[in-house]
Design an enzyme around this catalytic site. Structure first.
Site, short mmCIF file in Angstrom:
data_model
loop_
_atom_site.label_atom_id
_atom_site.label_comp_id
_atom_site.label_asym_id
_atom_site.label_seq_id
_atom_site.Cartn_x
_atom_site.Cartn_y
_atom_site.Cartn_z
N LYS A 21 17.14 26.92 -0.60
CA LYS A 21 15.76 26.48 -0.84
C LYS A 21 15.77 24.97 -1.05
O LYS A 21 16.76 24.40 -1.51
CB LYS A 21 15.15 27.18 -2.06
N HIS A 53 32.17 25.13 -2.25
CA HIS A 53 32.12 24.10 -1.21
C HIS A 53 33.19 23.03 -1.43
O HIS A 53 33.90 22.63 -0.52
CB HIS A 53 30.74 23.43 -1.19
#
Ligand code: SF4
Lengths: 197, 280
Positions: A102, A36
């Site tokens: 999650k 990222h």
């Protein structure tokens, strides 16, 4: 059970509601913290990106190494919130439409999901052997030097998901938990628990 | 004196790393069966079902239960009549971790420096805790610990006046803040007493106790049950999606402490409650 395919369009996304179980087939890109950061740095430096994320879905995962003859090793979700500093740019500027991980997202990410008509899916934390079986193809497409944190292109079949934050910004965690909560939350309240002796 | 060769230690640690990452104990299966029958939420039941199916698949295929095969936490109970032959004990253990994580295709998740963060490439070094005990056996326990649940853990130096209520309050705060990140249903390990580092090790060690087994002291056993009841009233549920079963068990271990101290450490263990042991 909702069956969907990637890439995602808004027609598909807006029908999915927080807490819905979804079965996804198609292409996913993997990415964790390091990938990222590199994607965002590359974009901000005005350089060409190694993947086109328009309409795509990123799966936050750092898989185990594949055993000989296997497509991939165990591959369950990692905690999403670590990606939150980068997510708004990926969605707004790079056209990312779905994320799989999650845990909770920050308010900033929830706002971006609402504004851009994106979606956050959950998959089952710690069900990594089972999830790996739904991955039919895996190849590294960027940053091989990151090892398990490289960007992989995955082809998945019937990948089990739960809608975590839908395009209205509703959260499966908040809605699911409130139905079963019997005691007050103690977080940040400083208040005492009920039934104190 | 019993002599144990480092070669046997390395081989044992290699085997235990792989075993721990791919199989779960009978206590886990029994507790999960009970959890499935007690869960009220349909989605929660589905989640527990998938977690069980995954564990079954891992055991039958030898693939890791979770991709985060963790830091290798190793407990040694070393009899004082044991002599280690052929080399350095810690080197032997780390060689076992290197081989286990490499030959077992387990993920390497250790970086050599907390700030520079370069992967060591073989999941070494292990985190090793040694206890010297009587006798001439060496018991080795390998307990791989993933970051999702470890990062959700916490420690607080309470005041003695905070007492049992303060302990309950702090454990609840940690569990609520962990929420879905720790991959519930969790096991909650609590270290009570001692000092700063003692409480943390007690909490970690308590996670090795079989699920469903209570502390031998009645007042601690009662506290375990009370905290478990409260945790399972939060509604967090399997995977945090809402339901009854947020925790599979609560284990508390205690140690004498200072007149002015009440340390509480809470080590959260995800449903992948992995540990394997062997005695040499
Ligand atoms: S918290 Fe446990 S089950 Fe969840 S991803 Fe980490 S190691 Fe796996």
């Amino acid at each position: 059970m909702n069956r969907i395919k990637t890439p995602l369009d808004f027609e598909t996304i807006r029908k999915l509601k927080a807490g819905d179980q979804v079965s996804l087939s198609g292409v996913l890109f993997t990415g964790r913290d390091a990938a990222h950061k590199r994607l965002v740095d590359t974009y901000l430096a005005g350089q060409e990106l190694p993947v086109d994320l328009r309409g795509q879905v990123i799966y936050y995962v750092g898989p185990c190494p594949a055993k000989p003859g296997k497509v991939i090793g165990s591959a369950g979700p990692t905690t999403s919130i670590r990606m939150d500093p980068y997510t708004p740019l990926l969605v707004r500027e790079l056209g990312l439409r779905g994320m799989i991980g999650k845990g909770h997202r920050s308010q900033k990410v929830v706002d971006v999901i609402k504004e851009e008509g994106a979606i956050y899916f959950l998959t089952i934390g710690g069900a990594a052997a089972l999830l790996a079986q739904r991955i039919k193809k895996a190849e590294v497409v960027a940053y091989p030097e990151f090892g398990p944190e490289a960007i992989y292109r995955l082809e998945v079949e019937d990948f089990p998901l739960i809608v975590g934050v839908d395009s209205d910004g509703r959260s499966a965690y908040d809605e699911g938990q409130s139905k079963y909560r019997l005691i007050h939350s103690v977080v940040g309240s400083g208040e005492t628990l009920e039934n104190r002796r | 004196m019993k002599e144990i060769h480092v070669k046997d230690i390395t081989e044992t640690v290699e085997k235990l790393c792989i075993e721990a990452c791919t199989t779960l104990g009978n206590d886990w299966w029994q507790t999960m069966d009970k959890a499935v029958s007690q869960e009220e939420s349909t989605l929660g039941k589905d989640m527990l079902g998938i977690i069980r199916e995954n564990a079954k698949l891992a055991a039958s295929t030898g693939e890791p239960i979770c991709q985060d095969t963790g830091t290798a936490v190793i407990f040694l109970e070393m009899g004082q009549e044991v002599r280690i032959a052929g080399g350095n004990l810690y080197h032997a253990i780390n060689e076992g971790v290197h081989r286990g994580y490499t030959n077992g295709y387990l993920r390497k998740s250790v970086v050599s420096d907390p700030l520079i963060r370069k992967n060591t490439g073989d999941n070494t070094p292990a985190i090793i805790h040694v206890d010297i005990v009587s006798g001439s056996d060496l018991k080795i326990t390998v307990a791989p610990k993933g970051a999702g649940s470890e990062n959700s853990s916490g420690l607080k130096m309470l005041k003695p006046a905070d007492g049992e209520d303060g302990v309950i309050q702090f454990v609840m705060e940690v569990v609520e803040a962990a929420g879905p990140n720790a991959c519930p249903p969790v096991v909650v390990g609590v270290g009570l007493g001692g000092n700063l580092e003692k409480s943390a090790i007690l909490a970690k060690r308590s996670l090795l106790r079989p699920l469903g087994k209570r502390h031998p002291q009645p007042h601690i056993a009662k506290l375990e049950e009370e905290i478990l009841r409260r945790i399972n009233s939060t509604g967090i549920g399997p995977q945090g999606l809402g339901g009854r079963i947020t925790a599979l068990d609560v284990h508390i271990e205690t140690y004498p402490t200072h007149i002015a101290s009440l340390p509480v450490a809470v080590n959260i263990q995800c449903h992948a409650s992995r540990h394997a042991e062997a005695v040499l």
